[in-house]
Design a protein around this motif. Structure first.
Motif, PDB file in Angstrom:
ATOM      1  N   TYR A 180       0.843  -1.189   0.000  1.00  0.00           N
ATOM      2  CA  TYR A 180       0.000   0.000   0.000  1.00  0.00           C
ATOM      3  C   TYR A 180       0.882   1.244   0.000  1.00  0.00           C
ATOM      4  O   TYR A 180       1.973   1.252   0.576  1.00  0.00           O
ATOM      5  CB  TYR A 180      -0.917   0.021   1.225  1.00  0.00           C
ATOM      6  CG  TYR A 180      -1.905  -1.111   1.266  1.00  0.00           C
ATOM      7  CD1 TYR A 180      -3.199  -0.958   0.764  1.00  0.00           C
ATOM      8  CD2 TYR A 180      -1.547  -2.355   1.780  1.00  0.00           C
ATOM      9  CE1 TYR A 180      -4.116  -2.000   0.789  1.00  0.00           C
ATOM     10  CE2 TYR A 180      -2.451  -3.408   1.804  1.00  0.00           C
ATOM     11  CZ  TYR A 180      -3.731  -3.219   1.308  1.00  0.00           C
ATOM     12  OH  TYR A 180      -4.626  -4.258   1.324  1.00  0.00           O
ATOM     13  N   ALA A 181       0.413   2.291  -0.654  1.00  0.00           N
ATOM     14  CA  ALA A 181       1.179   3.542  -0.704  1.00  0.00           C
ATOM     15  C   ALA A 181       0.224   4.715  -0.864  1.00  0.00           C
ATOM     16  O   ALA A 181      -0.913   4.557  -1.323  1.00  0.00           O
ATOM     17  CB  ALA A 181       2.185   3.517  -1.849  1.00  0.00           C
ATOM     18  N   ILE A 182       0.692   5.889  -0.466  1.00  0.00           N
ATOM     19  CA  ILE A 182      -0.120   7.113  -0.506  1.00  0.00           C
ATOM     20  C   ILE A 182       0.597   8.156  -1.360  1.00  0.00           C
ATOM     21  O   ILE A 182       1.825   8.307  -1.297  1.00  0.00           O
ATOM     22  CB  ILE A 182      -0.357   7.661   0.914  1.00  0.00           C
ATOM     23  CG1 ILE A 182      -1.229   6.686   1.711  1.00  0.00           C
ATOM     24  CG2 ILE A 182      -1.013   9.040   0.878  1.00  0.00           C
ATOM     25  CD1 ILE A 182      -1.426   7.079   3.161  1.00  0.00           C
ATOM     26  N   TRP A 183      -0.175   8.870  -2.174  1.00  0.00           N
ATOM     27  CA  TRP A 183       0.404   9.959  -2.955  1.00  0.00           C
ATOM     28  C   TRP A 183       0.573  11.177  -2.050  1.00  0.00           C
ATOM     29  O   TRP A 183      -0.375  11.584  -1.358  1.00  0.00           O
ATOM     30  CB  TRP A 183      -0.509  10.297  -4.131  1.00  0.00           C
ATOM     31  CG  TRP A 183       0.092  11.277  -5.094  1.00  0.00           C
ATOM     32  CD1 TRP A 183       1.230  11.121  -5.829  1.00  0.00           C
ATOM     33  CD2 TRP A 183      -0.417  12.566  -5.428  1.00  0.00           C
ATOM     34  NE1 TRP A 183       1.463  12.226  -6.605  1.00  0.00           N
ATOM     35  CE2 TRP A 183       0.463  13.137  -6.378  1.00  0.00           C
ATOM     36  CE3 TRP A 183      -1.541  13.290  -5.017  1.00  0.00           C
ATOM     37  CZ2 TRP A 183       0.261  14.403  -6.924  1.00  0.00           C
ATOM     38  CZ3 TRP A 183      -1.739  14.550  -5.566  1.00  0.00           C
ATOM     39  CH2 TRP A 183      -0.851  15.097  -6.502  1.00  0.00           C
ATOM     40  N   PRO A 184       1.767  11.790  -2.024  1.00  0.00           N
ATOM     41  CA  PRO A 184       2.024  12.892  -1.088  1.00  0.00           C
ATOM     42  C   PRO A 184       1.393  14.224  -1.472  1.00  0.00           C
ATOM     43  O   PRO A 184       1.363  15.156  -0.662  1.00  0.00           O
ATOM     44  CB  PRO A 184       3.558  13.000  -1.094  1.00  0.00           C
ATOM     45  CG  PRO A 184       3.954  12.510  -2.459  1.00  0.00           C
ATOM     46  CD  PRO A 184       2.979  11.414  -2.784  1.00  0.00           C
ATOM     47  N   GLY A 185       0.885  14.338  -2.691  1.00  0.00           N
ATOM     48  CA  GLY A 185       0.288  15.602  -3.107  1.00  0.00           C
ATOM     49  C   GLY A 185      -1.076  15.837  -2.479  1.00  0.00           C
ATOM     50  O   GLY A 185      -1.710  14.929  -1.928  1.00  0.00           O
ATOM     51  N   GLU A 186      -1.551  17.065  -2.590  1.00  0.00           N
ATOM     52  CA  GLU A 186      -2.855  17.440  -2.024  1.00  0.00           C
ATOM     53  C   GLU A 186      -3.927  17.375  -3.109  1.00  0.00           C
ATOM     54  O   GLU A 186      -3.731  17.830  -4.235  1.00  0.00           O
ATOM     55  CB  GLU A 186      -2.782  18.866  -1.460  1.00  0.00           C
ATOM     56  CG  GLU A 186      -4.070  19.325  -0.802  1.00  0.00           C
ATOM     57  CD  GLU A 186      -3.980  20.746  -0.276  1.00  0.00           C
ATOM     58  OE1 GLU A 186      -4.990  21.249   0.260  1.00  0.00           O
ATOM     59  OE2 GLU A 186      -2.892  21.362  -0.403  1.00  0.00           O
ATOM     60  N   ILE A 216       4.822  12.711  -9.888  1.00  0.00           N
ATOM     61  CA  ILE A 216       5.239  12.494  -8.494  1.00  0.00           C
ATOM     62  C   ILE A 216       4.918  11.067  -8.085  1.00  0.00           C
ATOM     63  O   ILE A 216       3.788  10.592  -8.260  1.00  0.00           O
ATOM     64  CB  ILE A 216       4.536  13.484  -7.541  1.00  0.00           C
ATOM     65  CG1 ILE A 216       4.853  14.926  -7.957  1.00  0.00           C
ATOM     66  CG2 ILE A 216       4.956  13.247  -6.093  1.00  0.00           C
ATOM     67  CD1 ILE A 216       4.066  15.969  -7.183  1.00  0.00           C
ATOM     68  N   CYS A 217       5.908  10.364  -7.535  1.00  0.00           N
ATOM     69  CA  CYS A 217       5.724   8.980  -7.115  1.00  0.00           C
ATOM     70  C   CYS A 217       4.898   8.897  -5.835  1.00  0.00           C
ATOM     71  O   CYS A 217       4.721   9.887  -5.113  1.00  0.00           O
ATOM     72  CB  CYS A 217       7.083   8.318  -6.870  1.00  0.00           C
ATOM     73  SG  CYS A 217       8.134   8.214  -8.342  1.00  0.00           S
ATOM     74  N   PHE A 218       4.417   7.702  -5.530  1.00  0.00           N
ATOM     75  CA  PHE A 218       3.723   7.438  -4.277  1.00  0.00           C
ATOM     76  C   PHE A 218       4.743   7.199  -3.167  1.00  0.00           C
ATOM     77  O   PHE A 218       5.936   7.034  -3.427  1.00  0.00           O
ATOM     78  CB  PHE A 218       2.791   6.237  -4.428  1.00  0.00           C
ATOM     79  CG  PHE A 218       1.526   6.552  -5.193  1.00  0.00           C
ATOM     80  CD1 PHE A 218       0.307   6.602  -4.544  1.00  0.00           C
ATOM     81  CD2 PHE A 218       1.562   6.803  -6.561  1.00  0.00           C
ATOM     82  CE1 PHE A 218      -0.865   6.891  -5.235  1.00  0.00           C
ATOM     83  CE2 PHE A 218       0.399   7.091  -7.270  1.00  0.00           C
ATOM     84  CZ  PHE A 218      -0.813   7.135  -6.599  1.00  0.00           C
ATOM     85  N   GLU A 219       4.274   7.157  -1.925  1.00  0.00           N
ATOM     86  CA  GLU A 219       5.147   6.950  -0.774  1.00  0.00           C
ATOM     87  C   GLU A 219       4.591   5.876   0.142  1.00  0.00           C
ATOM     88  O   GLU A 219       3.375   5.751   0.304  1.00  0.00           O
ATOM     89  CB  GLU A 219       5.322   8.250   0.027  1.00  0.00           C
ATOM     90  CG  GLU A 219       6.040   9.346  -0.730  1.00  0.00           C
ATOM     91  CD  GLU A 219       6.222  10.606   0.112  1.00  0.00           C
ATOM     92  OE1 GLU A 219       5.684  10.639   1.248  1.00  0.00           O
ATOM     93  OE2 GLU A 219       6.895  11.533  -0.365  1.00  0.00           O
ATOM     94  N   SER A 220       5.481   5.084   0.714  1.00  0.00           N
ATOM     95  CA  SER A 220       5.126   4.087   1.717  1.00  0.00           C
ATOM     96  C   SER A 220       5.921   4.398   2.977  1.00  0.00           C
ATOM     97  O   SER A 220       7.156   4.346   2.959  1.00  0.00           O
ATOM     98  CB  SER A 220       5.436   2.677   1.217  1.00  0.00           C
ATOM     99  OG  SER A 220       5.108   1.709   2.187  1.00  0.00           O
ATOM    100  N   GLU A 223       9.190   6.687   2.810  1.00  0.00           N
ATOM    101  CA  GLU A 223      10.030   6.430   1.658  1.00  0.00           C
ATOM    102  C   GLU A 223       9.255   6.580   0.348  1.00  0.00           C
ATOM    103  O   GLU A 223       8.107   6.158   0.238  1.00  0.00           O
ATOM    104  CB  GLU A 223      10.616   5.008   1.732  1.00  0.00           C
ATOM    105  CG  GLU A 223      11.557   4.795   2.908  1.00  0.00           C
ATOM    106  CD  GLU A 223      12.188   3.420   2.871  1.00  0.00           C
ATOM    107  OE1 GLU A 223      11.904   2.669   1.899  1.00  0.00           O
ATOM    108  OE2 GLU A 223      12.953   3.095   3.792  1.00  0.00           O
ATOM    109  N   GLU A 224       9.911   7.188  -0.624  1.00  0.00           N
ATOM    110  CA  GLU A 224       9.339   7.305  -1.960  1.00  0.00           C
ATOM    111  C   GLU A 224       9.433   5.952  -2.667  1.00  0.00           C
ATOM    112  O   GLU A 224      10.468   5.297  -2.644  1.00  0.00           O
ATOM    113  CB  GLU A 224      10.102   8.365  -2.752  1.00  0.00           C
ATOM    114  CG  GLU A 224       9.575   8.580  -4.169  1.00  0.00           C
ATOM    115  CD  GLU A 224      10.383   9.600  -4.930  1.00  0.00           C
ATOM    116  OE1 GLU A 224       9.864  10.693  -5.202  1.00  0.00           O
ATOM    117  OE2 GLU A 224      11.549   9.291  -5.264  1.00  0.00           O
TER     118      GLU A 224
END
Length: 286
Positions: A180-186, A216-220, A223-224
Motif C-alpha cells: 500500500y502507498a499514498i500519494w504525497p500531493g494534495e 510524483i511517485c507514491f510513498e510508503s 520512503e518514496e
C-alpha cells in the motif's frame, strides 16, 4: 514441452482475435495495441460501458475552459449497484497476459462536491486492474476469492481528509504480498491531475508497476516508491482494466468526476527464447 504448449495456445488465440481490431500496430516482437480516447461526443469502440446503473451516469460535457473540448463525466449515487457493488465503470479488455508491457495515462478532475464529508471512513476507486476467475470457473462458482492486483483510490476519513492511495500485488488465501502507498500531493477541487502507470505483467517476481500522478511517485511510510515489484498475475488469463467510480458501502453523498485524454499502449516484450550472438550466426536457443 507440454508446459510450453499450454501457455502458447491462449496467446495464439488472442493474437488471431486481436488482428481484427483496428487499434493494432505490428512491432518487432509481435502485436502492439493502442487505445486512445479524448472522450469527444461518444466512446471509442474498445470500451465496455454496461457497468452502470443507468446510461446517464456516463455523460459527455463541455470543458468550461475550452468550448471545443469534451469531458467524460462519471456519476455515482448512493443507490447505484451493479454486480453487487456500488459502481459506475467503463472497461477495456486488452488481453495482455504475461510478458506484456502496458503503459496508460489519463487526466482527472474533482468538483467541489466530491469532497463532501462522510460519516464513515471509506474508499472511492478511480481505476483498477480486475482479475478474472481461474480457468474453468466464473464469478459465480469461483472457489477462491482474490483481491485485484492493482487499484488506485481516494481514501477519506470522518474528519474530512481526502488523499490518494493505491495497492499493488497478490492477495489470495494465505498468500498476501500486497503493498500500500499514498500519494504525497494534495487533492483539490477543479484542478486537473494526470495519472500515468507502466505495468509489466508477470506470474513471477519480475513483474512491476510504476504509477505516478503529475510526475510524483507514491510513498510508503516515509520512503518514496516509484516502482512496486513482484508478481501481479494469479494465472495466465489477463486482467480487465476498469476506470470510473467504485466505492465501499456506507456512502451517503452522490458524487461525480471528470476524465479526459485517455491513452494506453500494450505490447508483448518478455518471455521470448533467448538470442545467442556469434560472429557469423544469430539464432534462437531451443
Amino acid at each position: 514441452m507440454k508446459i510450453i504448449y499450454v501457455f502458447l495456445v491462449p496467446l495464439v488465440l488472442f493474437s488471431c482475435k486481436q488482428n481484427e481490431n483496428r487499434d493494432i500496430v505490428i512491432s518487432n516482437h509481435g502485436e502492439k495495441r493502442e487505445y486512445n480516447d479524448k472522450f469527444q461526443d461518444s466512446f471509442n469502440s474498445f470500451w465496455y460501458t454496461h457497468q452502470v446503473a443507468s446510461p446517464d451516469r456516463l455523460q459527455f460535457v463541455k470543458d468550461p475552459s475550452d468550448d471545443s473540448n469534451d469531458l467524460l463525466k462519471v456519476s455515482l449515487t448512493k443507490t447505484d449497484t451493479v454486480a453487487k457493488g456500488f459502481r459506475s465503470e467503463i472497461i477495456i479488455k486488452p488481453k495482455d497476459s504475461f510478458g506484456y508491457l502496458n503503459k496508460h495515462s489519463f487526466k482527472f478532475k474533482f468538483p467541489k462536491s466530491f469532497f463532501e464529508k462522510e460519516e464513515k471512513k471509506g474508499v472511492i476507486l478511480l481505476n483498477q486492474w480486475h482479475n478474472v476467475p481461474y480457468p474453468g470457473y466464473n464469478y459465480r462458482n469461483q472457489i477462491v476469492k482474490v483481491r485485484v492486483p492493482f487499484a488506485m483510490m481516494v481514501e477519506h476519513t470522518p474528519n474530512g481528509d481526502f488523499y490518494m492511495k493505491l495497492h499493488y500485488g497478490l492477495n489470495v488465501g494465505t498468500l498476501n504480498e500486497m503493498e500500500y502507498a499514498i500519494w504525497p500531493g494534495e487533492l483539490k477541487p477543479d484542478v486537473w491531475y494526470t495519472f500515468e502507470n507502466e505495468i509489466f505483467w508477470s506470474l513471477y517476481e519480475d513483474g512491476y508497476s510504476k504509477p505516478k500522478i503529475d510526475g510524483i511517485c507514491f510513498e510508503s511510510g516515509d520512503e518514496e516508491v516509484c516502482s512496486f515489484e513482484g508478481a501481479n498475475m494469479y494465472h495466465i488469463l489477463p486482467h480487465d482494466y476498469k476506470m470510473g467510480l467504485y466505492w465501499s458501502p456506507g456512502h451517503v453523498h452522490d458524487r461525480h468526476i471528470y476524465y479526459d485524454d485517455f491513452k494506453m499502449t500494450t505490447e508483448r516484450v518478455g518471455y521470448f527464447p533467448p538470442v545467442i550472438e556469434t560472429d557469423s550466426i544469430r539464432f534462437k536457443k531451443k
